[in-house]
Design an enzyme around this catalytic site. Structure first.
Site, PDB file in Angstrom:
ATOM      1  N   ASP A 112       0.860  -1.190   0.000  1.00 36.50           N
ATOM      2  CA  ASP A 112       0.000   0.000   0.000  1.00 36.50           C
ATOM      3  C   ASP A 112       0.892   1.235   0.000  1.00 36.50           C
ATOM      4  O   ASP A 112       2.018   1.191   0.503  1.00 36.50           O
ATOM      5  CB  ASP A 112      -0.925   0.005   1.219  1.00 36.50           C
ATOM      6  CG  ASP A 112      -2.196   0.799   0.966  1.00 36.50           C
ATOM      7  OD1 ASP A 112      -3.269   0.184   0.818  1.00 36.50           O
ATOM      8  OD2 ASP A 112      -2.115   2.053   0.892  1.00 36.50           O
TER       9      ASP A 112
ATOM     10  N   GLU B 266     -14.739  -8.245  -8.043  1.00 33.73           N
ATOM     11  CA  GLU B 266     -14.981  -8.639  -6.648  1.00 33.73           C
ATOM     12  C   GLU B 266     -16.454  -8.390  -6.299  1.00 33.73           C
ATOM     13  O   GLU B 266     -16.978  -7.330  -6.595  1.00 33.73           O
ATOM     14  CB  GLU B 266     -14.072  -7.804  -5.735  1.00 33.73           C
ATOM     15  CG  GLU B 266     -14.221  -8.117  -4.278  1.00 33.73           C
ATOM     16  CD  GLU B 266     -14.033  -9.598  -3.993  1.00 33.73           C
ATOM     17  OE1 GLU B 266     -12.951 -10.121  -4.222  1.00 33.73           O
ATOM     18  OE2 GLU B 266     -15.019 -10.244  -3.541  1.00 33.73           O
TER      19      GLU B 266
ATOM     20  N   LYS C  68     -19.334  -6.988 -13.425  1.00 33.51           N
ATOM     21  CA  LYS C  68     -19.310  -6.293 -12.135  1.00 33.51           C
ATOM     22  C   LYS C  68     -20.293  -5.119 -12.128  1.00 33.51           C
ATOM     23  O   LYS C  68     -21.101  -4.964 -11.213  1.00 33.51           O
ATOM     24  CB  LYS C  68     -17.884  -5.797 -11.855  1.00 33.51           C
ATOM     25  CG  LYS C  68     -17.751  -4.957 -10.623  1.00 33.51           C
ATOM     26  CD  LYS C  68     -18.103  -5.719  -9.365  1.00 33.51           C
ATOM     27  CE  LYS C  68     -18.274  -4.791  -8.174  1.00 33.51           C
ATOM     28  NZ  LYS C  68     -18.786  -5.464  -7.008  1.00 33.51           N
TER      29      LYS C  68
ATOM     30  N   PHE D 147     -32.926  -8.308  -1.448  1.00 32.58           N
ATOM     31  CA  PHE D 147     -32.905  -6.948  -1.998  1.00 32.58           C
ATOM     32  C   PHE D 147     -34.309  -6.429  -2.314  1.00 32.58           C
ATOM     33  O   PHE D 147     -34.515  -5.696  -3.272  1.00 32.58           O
ATOM     34  CB  PHE D 147     -31.987  -6.872  -3.235  1.00 32.58           C
ATOM     35  CG  PHE D 147     -30.546  -6.739  -2.833  1.00 32.58           C
ATOM     36  CD1 PHE D 147     -29.877  -7.822  -2.308  1.00 32.58           C
ATOM     37  CD2 PHE D 147     -29.882  -5.527  -2.925  1.00 32.58           C
ATOM     38  CE1 PHE D 147     -28.555  -7.710  -1.875  1.00 32.58           C
ATOM     39  CE2 PHE D 147     -28.565  -5.396  -2.498  1.00 32.58           C
ATOM     40  CZ  PHE D 147     -27.902  -6.498  -1.971  1.00 32.58           C
TER      41      PHE D 147
ATOM     42  N   GLY E 210     -37.144   1.230   1.977  1.00 28.86           N
ATOM     43  CA  GLY E 210     -36.598   2.112   3.018  1.00 28.86           C
ATOM     44  C   GLY E 210     -35.915   3.322   2.416  1.00 28.86           C
ATOM     45  O   GLY E 210     -36.297   3.787   1.335  1.00 28.86           O
TER      46      GLY E 210
ATOM     47  N   CYS F  58     -19.894   1.312  -3.186  1.00 26.30           N
ATOM     48  CA  CYS F  58     -19.953   0.673  -4.504  1.00 26.30           C
ATOM     49  C   CYS F  58     -21.160   1.072  -5.359  1.00 26.30           C
ATOM     50  O   CYS F  58     -20.976   1.526  -6.485  1.00 26.30           O
ATOM     51  CB  CYS F  58     -19.923  -0.839  -4.343  1.00 26.30           C
ATOM     52  SG  CYS F  58     -18.310  -1.416  -3.811  1.00 26.30           S
TER      53      CYS F  58
ATOM     54  N   LYS G 166     -21.223   4.709  -6.919  1.00 26.03           N
ATOM     55  CA  LYS G 166     -20.160   4.996  -7.895  1.00 26.03           C
ATOM     56  C   LYS G 166     -20.241   4.072  -9.101  1.00 26.03           C
ATOM     57  O   LYS G 166     -19.976   4.483 -10.216  1.00 26.03           O
ATOM     58  CB  LYS G 166     -18.797   4.992  -7.216  1.00 26.03           C
ATOM     59  CG  LYS G 166     -18.009   3.735  -7.281  1.00 26.03           C
ATOM     60  CD  LYS G 166     -16.644   3.937  -6.663  1.00 26.03           C
ATOM     61  CE  LYS G 166     -15.983   2.613  -6.348  1.00 26.03           C
ATOM     62  NZ  LYS G 166     -15.842   1.704  -7.467  1.00 26.03           N
TER      63      LYS G 166
ATOM     64  N   ARG H  46     -18.770   5.891   3.320  1.00 23.14           N
ATOM     65  CA  ARG H  46     -18.795   6.465   1.980  1.00 23.14           C
ATOM     66  C   ARG H  46     -20.246   6.477   1.472  1.00 23.14           C
ATOM     67  O   ARG H  46     -20.918   5.451   1.509  1.00 23.14           O
ATOM     68  CB  ARG H  46     -17.879   5.658   1.035  1.00 23.14           C
ATOM     69  CG  ARG H  46     -16.411   5.912   1.313  1.00 23.14           C
ATOM     70  CD  ARG H  46     -15.508   5.072   0.433  1.00 23.14           C
ATOM     71  NE  ARG H  46     -15.323   3.725   0.924  1.00 23.14           N
ATOM     72  CZ  ARG H  46     -14.474   2.841   0.396  1.00 23.14           C
ATOM     73  NH1 ARG H  46     -13.753   3.180  -0.650  1.00 23.14           N
ATOM     74  NH2 ARG H  46     -14.349   1.633   0.904  1.00 23.14           N
TER      75      ARG H  46
HETATM   76  N1  LIG Z   1     -15.506  -2.037  -0.818  1.00 21.18           N
HETATM   77  C1  LIG Z   1     -16.248  -2.914  -1.441  1.00 21.18           C
HETATM   78  O1  LIG Z   1     -17.221  -3.447  -0.900  1.00 21.18           O
HETATM   79  C2  LIG Z   1     -15.916  -3.330  -2.847  1.00 21.18           C
HETATM   80  C3  LIG Z   1     -16.549  -4.458  -3.399  1.00 21.18           C
HETATM   81  C4  LIG Z   1     -16.236  -4.829  -4.691  1.00 21.18           C
HETATM   82  C5  LIG Z   1     -15.335  -4.075  -5.449  1.00 21.18           C
HETATM   83  N2  LIG Z   1     -14.747  -2.979  -4.904  1.00 21.18           N
HETATM   84  C6  LIG Z   1     -13.786  -2.239  -5.712  1.00 21.18           C
HETATM   85  O2  LIG Z   1     -12.467  -2.573  -5.287  1.00 21.18           O
HETATM   86  C7  LIG Z   1     -11.607  -1.444  -5.367  1.00 21.18           C
HETATM   87  C8  LIG Z   1     -11.000  -1.162  -4.004  1.00 21.18           C
HETATM   88  O3  LIG Z   1     -12.062  -0.829  -3.128  1.00 21.18           O
HETATM   89  P1  LIG Z   1     -11.848  -0.715  -1.550  1.00 21.18           P
HETATM   90  O4  LIG Z   1     -13.191  -0.489  -0.948  1.00 21.18           O
HETATM   91  O5  LIG Z   1     -11.016  -1.845  -1.087  1.00 21.18           O
HETATM   92  O6  LIG Z   1     -11.010   0.644  -1.491  1.00 21.18           O
HETATM   93  P2  LIG Z   1     -10.266   1.290  -0.239  1.00 21.18           P
HETATM   94  O7  LIG Z   1     -10.318   2.748  -0.462  1.00 21.18           O
HETATM   95  O8  LIG Z   1     -10.798   0.708   1.030  1.00 21.18           O
HETATM   96  O9  LIG Z   1      -8.760   0.775  -0.385  1.00 21.18           O
HETATM   97  C9  LIG Z   1      -7.931   1.092  -1.444  1.00 21.18           C
HETATM   98  C10 LIG Z   1      -6.492   1.011  -0.968  1.00 21.18           C
HETATM   99  O10 LIG Z   1      -5.637   1.227  -2.094  1.00 21.18           O
HETATM  100  C11 LIG Z   1      -4.528   1.998  -1.653  1.00 21.18           C
HETATM  101  N3  LIG Z   1      -3.919   2.630  -2.813  1.00 21.18           N
HETATM  102  C12 LIG Z   1      -4.372   3.662  -3.575  1.00 21.18           C
HETATM  103  N4  LIG Z   1      -3.506   3.920  -4.563  1.00 21.18           N
HETATM  104  C13 LIG Z   1      -2.481   3.050  -4.436  1.00 21.18           C
HETATM  105  C14 LIG Z   1      -1.277   2.827  -5.158  1.00 21.18           C
HETATM  106  N5  LIG Z   1      -0.962   3.570  -6.230  1.00 21.18           N
HETATM  107  N6  LIG Z   1      -0.444   1.852  -4.742  1.00 21.18           N
HETATM  108  C15 LIG Z   1      -0.744   1.095  -3.653  1.00 21.18           C
HETATM  109  N7  LIG Z   1      -1.880   1.257  -2.933  1.00 21.18           N
HETATM  110  C16 LIG Z   1      -2.727   2.235  -3.326  1.00 21.18           C
HETATM  111  C17 LIG Z   1      -5.133   2.985  -0.662  1.00 21.18           C
HETATM  112  O11 LIG Z   1      -4.135   3.529   0.205  1.00 21.18           O
HETATM  113  C18 LIG Z   1      -6.121   2.071   0.079  1.00 21.18           C
HETATM  114  O12 LIG Z   1      -5.517   1.445   1.194  1.00 21.18           O
HETATM  115  C19 LIG Z   1     -12.455  -0.304  -5.927  1.00 21.18           C
HETATM  116  O13 LIG Z   1     -12.306  -0.271  -7.315  1.00 21.18           O
HETATM  117  C20 LIG Z   1     -13.867  -0.737  -5.555  1.00 21.18           C
HETATM  118  O14 LIG Z   1     -14.821  -0.217  -6.435  1.00 21.18           O
HETATM  119  C21 LIG Z   1     -15.016  -2.590  -3.606  1.00 21.18           C
END
Ligand SMILES: NC(=O)c1ccc[n+]([C@@H]2O[C@H](COP(=O)([O-])OP(=O)(O)OC[C@H]3O[C@@H](n4cnc5c(N)ncnc54)[C@H](O)[C@@H]3O)[C@@H](O)[C@H]2O)c1
Length: 460
Positions: free
Chosen positions: A33, A164, A232, A277, A281, A288, A291, A355
């Site tokens: 990270d 994911e 997705k 689903f 409410g 997610c 966006k 978020r």
């Molecule tokens: N949160 C969910 O429920 C979920 C579910 C499915 C898909 N996604 C997708 O997965 C992706 C990640 O989502 P998330 O919720 O885990 O995000 P998040 O914001 O919780 O985590 C992202 C991480 O990436 C790190 N990061 C950013 N730029 C970086 C770089 N250049 N190098 C290394 N690390 C870097 C950030 O510091 C952070 O820790 C997004 O595209 C999201 O749409 C999220």
């Protein structure tokens, strides 16, 4: 089982859960990270997010030596056979996905491949949610990054899309027992690599404390890159639309005197529809759905296609938030000076994620109308206070939030919010003792019986 050397870029909800689960399956995982503070804390087994079972899993993997954390991406690229990209892709102002994090990572992968001498090809797996075509873009940026450092030096790489589907709040469970695994690529080598990596999940052969085991096998769906990326967006857009649909029906129920709970049960038993689903409410939020729906609408518009259903899905969702205010105004009349308690602030239960949380939007609107807004959440309180910009006073006891409140809004259906002691609530609240049940989780008769006024969604 074949053990892989796995790198994970991004240690947020997706990256950290993926890393912990792959380590649990027996692979050797290194997580990267850019946030040095996060990496330092993770290395000590302290996780910066709230996600059930995750901390225990990470600590156990650290003890076994099967997971580690670093800020150095080039070194991880050198050592990995499979490299997951799970960095954030936040929305830009126009709703399209901001790919700058993904692009930075792709260029660094290219540069690292150029400077190292690898014996096996690298499989780059994109888990971030990205627009259709991003796989090719990532591939191009890896090549570009490598060219700037003198070329690939014989290192081969393959790009895969592996969307994911985990749900925050049950992310570990969803990753170990997914409904399906989707992988898209033009490379047969990469697809077979991923089949091997996921074999313990596909065959459900890893050890688990769950008894009975919830699944005996998991479908492994292989597609081309573009279709995997589209799957997705289509999945999230469909789920958001299903919620907006039931909310629209609930609004009509309110007008005609029908009960949405009965209607949802009646239609949900139809296997073509399904019962999940269908909870009416205050609508969907979170990291997610908003966006991803925005990104899909933006993709459609880029091709001059009007996404009429998606536009309506968003419009209905915006209306749900306003309905909370309308329901409060109908009973309290002017909101100036009235105390309103918001129960549950995270965008859904069992997570600390705020978020696009409806709570913050509702607090802001109530504050503008002069109400005194008090909020309670079992885990997200402190961060909500910070993000609310002063529109919300956070307390750390549910019943303290109710004390002297003229109305309470059930915003997030945490277990303790569901199990609200109604008699105690009635004794603490001021008239008219209004309960706006934003998640339709309470029994209207029990609420009324306790001396409170009940207003749900579609439960006329
Ligand atoms: N949160 C969910 O429920 C979920 C579910 C499915 C898909 N996604 C997708 O997965 C992706 C990640 O989502 P998330 O919720 O885990 O995000 P998040 O914001 O919780 O985590 C992202 C991480 O990436 C790190 N990061 C950013 N730029 C970086 C770089 N250049 N190098 C290394 N690390 C870097 C950030 O510091 C952070 O820790 C997004 O595209 C999201 O749409 C999220």
């Amino acid at each position: 089982m074949r053990k892989f050397e796995v790198g994970i870029v991004g240690t947020g909800y997706v990256g950290l859960v993926t890393g912990a689960c792959l380590a649990h399956l027996g692979h050797r995982v290194v997580c990267v990270d850019v946030d040095a503070g996060k990496v330092e804390s993770l290395s000590r087994g302290v996780i910066p997010i709230y996600e059930p079972r995750l901390e225990k899993m990470v600590s156990e993997a650290i003890e076994r030596g099967s997971i580690s954390f670093t800020t150095g991406l080039p070194g991880v690229v050198q050592g990995a056979e499979i490299l997951f990209v799970a960095v954030s892709t936040p929305p830009d102002d126009d709703g399209s996905a901001d790919l700058s994090n993904v692009a930075d990572v792709a260029r660094t992968i290219g540069a690292s491949l150029a400077s190292g001498e690898r014996e096996m090809p690298l499989t780059v797996v994109n888990k971030s949610t990205v627009p259709v075509g991003s796989g090719d873009y990532v591939s191009m940026l890896i090549s570009e990054g490598a060219r700037e450092r003198g070329g690939l030096a014989g290192s081969e790489y393959h790009v895969v899309s592996n969307p994911e589907f985990l749900r925050e709040g049950s992310a570990v469970y969803d990753s170990l027992f997914p409904d399906r695994i989707v992988v898209g690529s033009d490379s047969r080598y990469a697809l077979e690599n991923l089949r091997e990596l996921y074999r313990p999940l596909i065959e459900q052969s890893f050890p688990t404390e769950m008894d009975p085991r919830p699944k005996t096998s998991v479908p492994f769906v292989t597609t081309d890159l573009a279709s995997a990326e589209m799957i997705k967006y289509a999945a999230n857009a469909f789920l958001a639309t299903k919620i907006s649909f039931i909310n629209e029906v609930a609004a009509i129920c309110d007008l005609v005197g029908a009960d949405i709970s009965n209607v949802a049960t009646g239609i949900g038993l139809d296997e073509r529809i399904g019962s999940r689903f269908l909870s009416a409410g205050i609508g969907w939020g979170g990291s997610c759905f908003p966006k991803d729906v925005a990104a899909l609408r933006s993709i459609a518009r880029e091709y001059d296609y009007e996404p009429a259903i998606l536009d309506a899905t968003v419009k209905v969702n915006e209306r749900q938030r306003k309905q909370v205010i309308t329901k409060l105004q109908r009973e309290l009349h002017t909101l100036k000076g009235k105390r309103v308690a918001l129960l549950g602030l995270a965008f859904k239960p069992n997570t600390d994620d705020l978020r696009e949380a409806p709570s913050l939007e509702i607090a802001q609107a109530l504050d503008t109308l002069g109400a005194r807004v008090v909020g309670y959440d079992p885990v997200a309180g402190k961060e909500a206070a910070r993000l609310s910009g002063g529109s919300l006073r956070v307390v750390y006891d549910l019943y303290e939030a109710l004390e002297g409140s003229h109305a309470v809004v059930m915003v997030t259906e945490w277990e303790e919010v569901r199990n609200l002691n109604l008699a105690r609530a009635a004794s603490l609240m001021e008239n008219p003792k209004l309960v706006v049940d934003g998640r339709n989780i309470l029994d209207p008769e029990a609420v009324t019986g306790a001396g409170l006024v009940y207003r749900g969604f579609g439960r006329a």
